[in-house]
Design a protein around this motif. Sequence first.
Motif, PDB file in Angstrom:
ATOM      1  N   TYR A 103     -12.363  -3.143  10.012  1.00 19.49           N
ATOM      2  CA  TYR A 103     -12.430  -2.612  11.379  1.00 19.49           C
ATOM      3  C   TYR A 103     -13.877  -2.574  11.879  1.00 19.49           C
ATOM      4  CZ  TYR A 103     -12.346   0.655  15.256  1.00 19.49           C
ATOM      5  OH  TYR A 103     -12.521   1.232  16.481  1.00 19.49           O
ATOM      6  N   VAL A 143      -8.367   0.531  -0.724  1.00 20.34           N
ATOM      7  CA  VAL A 143      -7.686   0.039   0.471  1.00 20.34           C
ATOM      8  C   VAL A 143      -8.344   0.614   1.727  1.00 20.34           C
ATOM      9  CG1 VAL A 143      -5.494   0.015   1.731  1.00 20.34           C
ATOM     10  CG2 VAL A 143      -5.520  -0.410  -0.727  1.00 20.34           C
ATOM     11  N   GLY A 144      -8.715   1.896   1.682  1.00 19.82           N
ATOM     12  CA  GLY A 144      -9.405   2.507   2.820  1.00 19.82           C
ATOM     13  C   GLY A 144     -10.739   1.831   3.107  1.00 19.82           C
ATOM     14  N   THR A 145     -11.486   1.536   2.050  1.00 17.83           N
ATOM     15  CA  THR A 145     -12.765   0.850   2.215  1.00 17.83           C
ATOM     16  C   THR A 145     -12.559  -0.545   2.804  1.00 17.83           C
ATOM     17  OG1 THR A 145     -13.737   2.069   0.374  1.00 17.83           O
ATOM     18  CG2 THR A 145     -14.832   0.017   1.011  1.00 17.83           C
ATOM     19  N   HIS A 146     -11.571  -1.266   2.285  1.00 15.94           N
ATOM     20  CA  HIS A 146     -11.293  -2.616   2.772  1.00 15.94           C
ATOM     21  C   HIS A 146     -10.997  -2.618   4.271  1.00 15.94           C
ATOM     22  CE1 HIS A 146      -9.823  -6.740   2.826  1.00 15.94           C
ATOM     23  NE2 HIS A 146      -8.769  -6.289   3.497  1.00 15.94           N
ATOM     24  N   PHE A 147     -10.037  -1.798   4.670  1.00 15.23           N
ATOM     25  CA  PHE A 147      -9.651  -1.794   6.079  1.00 15.23           C
ATOM     26  C   PHE A 147     -10.703  -1.119   6.961  1.00 15.23           C
ATOM     27  CE2 PHE A 147      -5.466  -2.700   4.232  1.00 15.23           C
ATOM     28  CZ  PHE A 147      -5.202  -3.877   4.936  1.00 15.23           C
ATOM     29  N   GLY A 148     -11.416  -0.139   6.430  1.00 13.97           N
ATOM     30  CA  GLY A 148     -12.508   0.475   7.184  1.00 13.97           C
ATOM     31  C   GLY A 148     -13.611  -0.532   7.480  1.00 13.97           C
ATOM     32  N   TRP A 205      -8.411  -3.995  -5.885  1.00 15.20           N
ATOM     33  CA  TRP A 205      -7.215  -3.155  -5.785  1.00 15.20           C
ATOM     34  C   TRP A 205      -5.991  -3.879  -6.348  1.00 15.20           C
ATOM     35  CZ3 TRP A 205      -2.699  -3.871  -2.922  1.00 15.20           C
ATOM     36  CH2 TRP A 205      -1.786  -2.821  -3.039  1.00 15.20           C
ATOM     37  N   THR A 262      -6.362   3.629  -5.072  1.00 13.08           N
ATOM     38  CA  THR A 262      -5.688   2.967  -3.954  1.00 13.08           C
ATOM     39  C   THR A 262      -6.274   3.425  -2.627  1.00 13.08           C
ATOM     40  OG1 THR A 262      -3.633   2.629  -5.169  1.00 13.08           O
ATOM     41  CG2 THR A 262      -3.464   2.685  -2.777  1.00 13.08           C
ATOM     42  N   VAL A 263      -6.412   4.727  -2.457  1.00 15.32           N
ATOM     43  CA  VAL A 263      -6.934   5.258  -1.192  1.00 15.32           C
ATOM     44  C   VAL A 263      -8.371   4.786  -0.966  1.00 15.32           C
ATOM     45  CG1 VAL A 263      -7.616   7.392  -0.005  1.00 15.32           C
ATOM     46  CG2 VAL A 263      -5.386   7.233  -1.123  1.00 15.32           C
ATOM     47  N   VAL A 264      -9.191   4.840  -1.987  1.00 18.55           N
ATOM     48  CA  VAL A 264     -10.603   4.448  -1.836  1.00 18.55           C
ATOM     49  C   VAL A 264     -10.735   2.950  -1.575  1.00 18.55           C
ATOM     50  CG1 VAL A 264     -12.806   4.228  -3.059  1.00 18.55           C
ATOM     51  CG2 VAL A 264     -11.546   6.381  -3.146  1.00 18.55           C
ATOM     52  N   PHE A 302       0.813  -1.217   0.000  1.00 15.33           N
ATOM     53  CA  PHE A 302       0.000   0.000   0.000  1.00 15.33           C
ATOM     54  C   PHE A 302       0.850   1.272   0.000  1.00 15.33           C
ATOM     55  CE2 PHE A 302      -2.326  -3.204   2.632  1.00 15.33           C
ATOM     56  CZ  PHE A 302      -3.089  -3.692   1.596  1.00 15.33           C
TER      57      PHE A 302
END
Length: 136
Positions: free
Chosen positions: A72, A64-69, A94, A60-62, A18
């Motif tokens: 969590y 990866v952020g969605t995945h980890f968000g 991604w 990448t931000v959208v 990432f």
Amino acid sequence: MSALPWGLGLGVFLCVPFVSSVLASIAMVVAGRLQRGKERHVAENGRNAANWGLTYLLLTVVLVGTHFGLLYALTRDGGSIDGFFPFGIIILTWITVSVVHVGFSIAGLVKGLRQEIFSAPAISFFSRPEVDDERR
């Protein structure tokens, strides 16, 4: 050099998941924008690389952020995720985009070394460069 911004896209191989993608994207955008005002094919390749770099950064931000968000949010209260699918589709998307990014970077690098223009399908963040008639 019209190949430089595309070549910097291969920084994704720095092997820091990432983070490498973010750094490679930023490098493409910066190097691409520094090509403004140069010969037509150099400026055009720089613009195209900057547009793709910013598009890849956004994806990448959208993704990866969605995945980890979601990871969590779904596991914060002690919950668990059963199985990889359908949750894993986001990160697989991604990974697919990253493989396409490597292909675009290689194609842009090769075309740039041949002094040809390469354009990846990207969001047009930057307009066509202004070039003096003498440099065309």
